[in-house]
Design a protein around this motif. Structure first.
Motif, PDB file in Angstrom:
ATOM      1  N   MET A  69       0.843  -1.184   0.000  1.00 58.44           N
ATOM      2  CA  MET A  69       0.000   0.000   0.000  1.00 58.44           C
ATOM      3  C   MET A  69       0.886   1.245   0.000  1.00 58.44           C
ATOM      4  SD  MET A  69      -2.778   1.269   2.836  1.00 58.44           S
ATOM      5  CE  MET A  69      -4.047   0.174   2.255  1.00 58.44           C
ATOM      6  N   ASP A  70       0.533   2.205  -0.803  1.00 59.45           N
ATOM      7  CA  ASP A  70       1.278   3.459  -0.874  1.00 59.45           C
ATOM      8  C   ASP A  70       0.663   4.470   0.095  1.00 59.45           C
ATOM      9  OD1 ASP A  70       2.741   5.682  -1.490  1.00 59.45           O
ATOM     10  OD2 ASP A  70       2.147   5.759  -3.604  1.00 59.45           O
ATOM     11  N   LEU A  71       1.240   4.559   1.296  1.00 59.82           N
ATOM     12  CA  LEU A  71       0.715   5.474   2.312  1.00 59.82           C
ATOM     13  C   LEU A  71       0.801   6.933   1.883  1.00 59.82           C
ATOM     14  CD1 LEU A  71       1.976   3.988   5.690  1.00 59.82           C
ATOM     15  CD2 LEU A  71      -0.354   4.034   4.796  1.00 59.82           C
ATOM     16  N   ARG A  72       1.734   7.228   1.007  1.00 50.58           N
ATOM     17  CA  ARG A  72       1.887   8.605   0.529  1.00 50.58           C
ATOM     18  C   ARG A  72       0.564   9.124  -0.056  1.00 50.58           C
ATOM     19  NH1 ARG A  72       6.542  11.675  -0.905  1.00 50.58           N
ATOM     20  NH2 ARG A  72       7.809   9.925  -0.258  1.00 50.58           N
ATOM     21  N   LYS A  73      -0.195   8.224  -0.664  1.00 49.34           N
ATOM     22  CA  LYS A  73      -1.486   8.617  -1.248  1.00 49.34           C
ATOM     23  C   LYS A  73      -2.521   8.946  -0.185  1.00 49.34           C
ATOM     24  CE  LYS A  73      -0.872   5.994  -5.495  1.00 49.34           C
ATOM     25  NZ  LYS A  73      -1.331   4.856  -6.292  1.00 49.34           N
ATOM     26  N   LYS A  74      -2.288   8.515   1.041  1.00 48.69           N
ATOM     27  CA  LYS A  74      -3.233   8.760   2.137  1.00 48.69           C
ATOM     28  C   LYS A  74      -2.828   9.946   3.012  1.00 48.69           C
ATOM     29  CE  LYS A  74      -6.355   5.654   1.578  1.00 48.69           C
ATOM     30  NZ  LYS A  74      -7.760   6.014   1.427  1.00 48.69           N
ATOM     31  N   ILE A  75      -1.666  10.505   2.771  1.00 51.35           N
ATOM     32  CA  ILE A  75      -1.207  11.648   3.566  1.00 51.35           C
ATOM     33  C   ILE A  75      -1.622  12.927   2.844  1.00 51.35           C
ATOM     34  CG2 ILE A  75       0.812  12.859   4.472  1.00 51.35           C
ATOM     35  CD1 ILE A  75       2.128  10.007   4.645  1.00 51.35           C
ATOM     36  N   ARG A  76      -2.411  13.731   3.529  1.00 51.26           N
ATOM     37  CA  ARG A  76      -2.911  14.977   2.939  1.00 51.26           C
ATOM     38  C   ARG A  76      -1.863  16.073   3.140  1.00 51.26           C
ATOM     39  NH1 ARG A  76      -8.645  15.737   4.435  1.00 51.26           N
ATOM     40  NH2 ARG A  76      -7.838  15.389   6.520  1.00 51.26           N
ATOM     41  N   ILE A  77      -1.566  16.789   2.073  1.00 46.96           N
ATOM     42  CA  ILE A  77      -0.608  17.890   2.122  1.00 46.96           C
ATOM     43  C   ILE A  77      -1.385  19.202   2.194  1.00 46.96           C
ATOM     44  CG2 ILE A  77       1.331  19.025   0.967  1.00 46.96           C
ATOM     45  CD1 ILE A  77       1.837  16.046   1.722  1.00 46.96           C
TER      46      ILE A  77
END
Length: 173
Positions: free
Chosen positions: A1-9
């Motif tokens: 799973m790519d957690l980067r896609k779940k981190i809101r900037i």
């Protein structure tokens, strides 16, 4: 799973020029939360950990999940005046000035192996304060685990001699 896609900037938060990395979408999504917990747990499984420590506030969120998964206790580290029992404290450096952290005096037994879990490694000031506090009361810091690391702030450099894990790395503020 790519957690980067779940981190809101969130740009320019909490002040202009800062690109805030928001982990709350990970917590909102059960699969992401479970994945994050499992990845940290896998890292800690062979470290002979006795207790998980998490600094206020988002360290509580991830630390408790990891402690539960590993069937370990959880110890909160808080800002001054928030813990009701006798505490030990340590001052730690911020970018401009000092702050203080506290831990209950009976929360870690001498010689216990501790893992510190938090959401973010930035300059390393907070986690270095936590490690000093744990060591001050007799614990051994066996591992440090973060969901996010801001590599350009060089926080890892302050943590030489510690086992450090981060799940997602960013090289911008």
């Amino acid at each position: 799973m790519d957690l980067r896609k779940k981190i809101r900037i969130i740009d320019d938060f909490p002040k202009k020029g800062i690109s805030f990395k928001d982990v709350t979408p990970i917590l909102k999504d059960p699969k992401s939360m479970k994945h994050t917990t499992k990845e940290i747990t896998k890292y800690l499984e062979d470290k002979n950990i006795d207790v998980i420590v998490g600094p206020e506030a988002r360290g509580f969120l991830f630390g408790i999940l990891v402690a539960q998964e590993l069937d370990l206790g959880f110890v909160p580290v808080r800002k001054p005046g928030k813990l009701p029992f006798k505490t030990f404290s340590v001052d730690y450096a911020l970018e401009y000035g000092l702050d203080r952290l506290e831990i209950h005096s009976d929360s870690i037994e001498k010689g216990q192996n501790v893992a510190v879990v938090d959401d973010l490694l930035a300059t390393g000031g907070t986690v270095l304060g936590v490690t000093k506090l744990v060591e001050k009361i007799g614990g051994n810091v066996s591992a440090l685990s973060f969901v996010i690391e801001l590599t350009n702030l060089n926080g890892r450099d302050k943590l030489k001699g510690y086992n450090v894990q981060s799940l997602v790395k960013y090289d911008d503020l």
